[in-house]
Design an enzyme around this catalytic site. Structure first.
Site, PDB file in Angstrom:
ATOM      1  N   SER A   1      31.249 -20.526 -46.310  1.00  0.00           N
ATOM      2  CA  SER A   1      30.738 -19.155 -46.419  1.00  0.00           C
ATOM      3  C   SER A   1      30.968 -18.345 -45.150  1.00  0.00           C
ATOM      4  O   SER A   1      31.118 -17.130 -45.200  1.00  0.00           O
ATOM      5  CB  SER A   1      29.244 -19.183 -46.758  1.00  0.00           C
ATOM      6  OG  SER A   1      29.045 -19.787 -48.012  1.00  0.00           O
ATOM      7  N   ASN A   2      31.009 -19.017 -43.987  1.00  0.00           N
ATOM      8  CA  ASN A   2      31.272 -18.301 -42.739  1.00  0.00           C
ATOM      9  C   ASN A   2      32.738 -17.910 -42.583  1.00  0.00           C
ATOM     10  O   ASN A   2      33.072 -17.123 -41.698  1.00  0.00           O
ATOM     11  CB  ASN A   2      30.855 -19.163 -41.546  1.00  0.00           C
ATOM     12  CG  ASN A   2      29.352 -19.285 -41.443  1.00  0.00           C
ATOM     13  OD1 ASN A   2      28.649 -18.292 -41.376  1.00  0.00           O
ATOM     14  ND2 ASN A   2      28.854 -20.509 -41.461  1.00  0.00           N
TER      15      ASN A   2
ATOM     16  N   LYS B   1      26.969 -30.397 -49.960  1.00  0.00           N
ATOM     17  CA  LYS B   1      26.386 -29.629 -48.861  1.00  0.00           C
ATOM     18  C   LYS B   1      25.217 -28.845 -49.434  1.00  0.00           C
ATOM     19  O   LYS B   1      25.399 -28.018 -50.340  1.00  0.00           O
ATOM     20  CB  LYS B   1      27.406 -28.671 -48.243  1.00  0.00           C
ATOM     21  CG  LYS B   1      26.799 -27.809 -47.128  1.00  0.00           C
ATOM     22  CD  LYS B   1      27.751 -26.728 -46.645  1.00  0.00           C
ATOM     23  CE  LYS B   1      27.044 -25.876 -45.574  1.00  0.00           C
ATOM     24  NZ  LYS B   1      27.812 -24.676 -45.194  1.00  0.00           N
TER      25      LYS B   1
ATOM     26  N   ILE C   1      26.542 -29.982 -42.018  1.00  0.00           N
ATOM     27  CA  ILE C   1      27.624 -28.988 -42.126  1.00  0.00           C
ATOM     28  C   ILE C   1      26.935 -27.645 -41.960  1.00  0.00           C
ATOM     29  O   ILE C   1      26.301 -27.147 -42.898  1.00  0.00           O
ATOM     30  CB  ILE C   1      28.356 -29.047 -43.476  1.00  0.00           C
ATOM     31  CG1 ILE C   1      28.870 -30.456 -43.788  1.00  0.00           C
ATOM     32  CG2 ILE C   1      29.510 -28.039 -43.499  1.00  0.00           C
ATOM     33  CD1 ILE C   1      29.493 -30.600 -45.173  1.00  0.00           C
TER      34      ILE C   1
END
Length: 307
Positions: free
Chosen positions: A49-50, A173, A216
């Site tokens: 997402s980053n 995750k 993560i």
């Protein structure tokens, strides 16, 4: 050859740096990949997402994966894994992105649940989606549970455990940050077959105590060495010291989130580590650090630079 989960450790969903024209700033991307590798991370997640995956074309996504793998290999970090985010809104596109990821050098893929039509994403449809993607993927897949970016869809432990039985689904995750869910999974699915990671640094130690495979998380973009230090303290049985460091990580993670995760990470890295700029792709906007309380984040950065 059976599919295996990624080894335990610290993984970082790396930010992707852009120039003022919103094109790749490859000099900064390479600098970031190298700092993370030098900081001891086990793997780099490209297009988590980053990494602004949803703002990239297929060609850009594939190039970012390849650039990361090539940078690591060229600098003696062949053992650092590259995981690629491949979630898309259709099963067909997700399958294509998994093939692209393999061709670009990723060893595993992390798959978000589609979320354009939340009412249609029943448990049966979610399970079918992930199983069909895993059937087609040339590399092992992992389930990415992040309700914030999937219109509130939050996979429960029963659903994830069902998916864990698939021979090509090897981990998850949990950016929901639910430690109860994490422990239900770690206590029911063998770690040798399925790696369970929290997706937030503010539950890193709690995850380790509950049997996680590491973390993560976004915060290792800023402080990878500090995260490795926490694992070291935990393995040495120094729980009081580990808890003190975990408290700092939790405060720093909270402050970073208030600044604004993606743009905030870029602003912090540019200011404190001397590369990259704060440009993001619209509709996201750049942020300035002025006006935010980041004392704990700066304390963490000072620790990072001392390690």
């Amino acid at each position: 050859m059976p599919s295996v989960p990624p080894p335990s450790g610290v993984y970082v969903p790396a930010v992707l740096f852009f120039d003022q024209n919103e094109e790749f700033d490859e000099v900064a991307i390479i600098a970031h990949v190298l700092r993370l590798a030098q900081g001891g991370v086990t793997g780099i997640l490209v297009q988590g997402s980053n990494g602004e995956a949803q703002h990239l074309s297929h060609d850009e996504r594939k190039h970012a994966i390849a650039l990361t793998r090539q940078t690591l290999d060229a600098n003696g970090f062949q053992n650092v894994l590259v995981i690629a985010g491949t979630g898309a809104q259709s099963t067909k596109e997700t399958k294509k992105l998994c093939v692209d990821a393999k061709e670009a050098g990723a060893t595993h893929v992390l798959v978000l649940t589609p979320s354009v039509w939340p009412p249609q994403m029943t448990k049966a449809n979610i399970i079918r989606f992930h199983q069909e993607v895993a059937d087609a993927s040339p590399i092992p897949t992992m389930i990415y549970n992040f309700p914030t970016v999937t219109a509130g869809i939050d996979l429960d432990s029963d659903t994830i455990a069902t998916l864990a039985a698939h021979p090509n689904i090897v981990g998850t995750k949990l950016s929901c940050g639910n430690i109860g869910k994490l422990q239900r999974l770690t206590s029911s699915v063998p770690a040798s077959e399925f790696a369970t990671f929290p997706g937030k640094s503010d539950v890193f130690l709690q995850g380790l105590i509950s049997g996680s495979a590491g973390v993560i998380g976004a915060l290792p973009n800023v402080a990878p060495k500090a995260h490795l230090q926490l694992i070291k303290l935990y393995k040495e049985g120094k729980l009081e010291e580990a808890a003190k460091l975990q408290a700092l990580l939790g405060h720093a993670d909270w402050q970073l989130g208030k600044v604004g995760s993606i743009a905030g990470i870029k602003a912090v890295v540019a200011k404190h580590f001397g590369y990259g700029q704060t440009f993001v792709r619209g509709p996201l906007g750049a942020v300035e650090l002025q006006g935010f309380a980041i004392d704990k984040l700066e304390e963490l950065i000072a620790l990072e630079k001392s390690l």
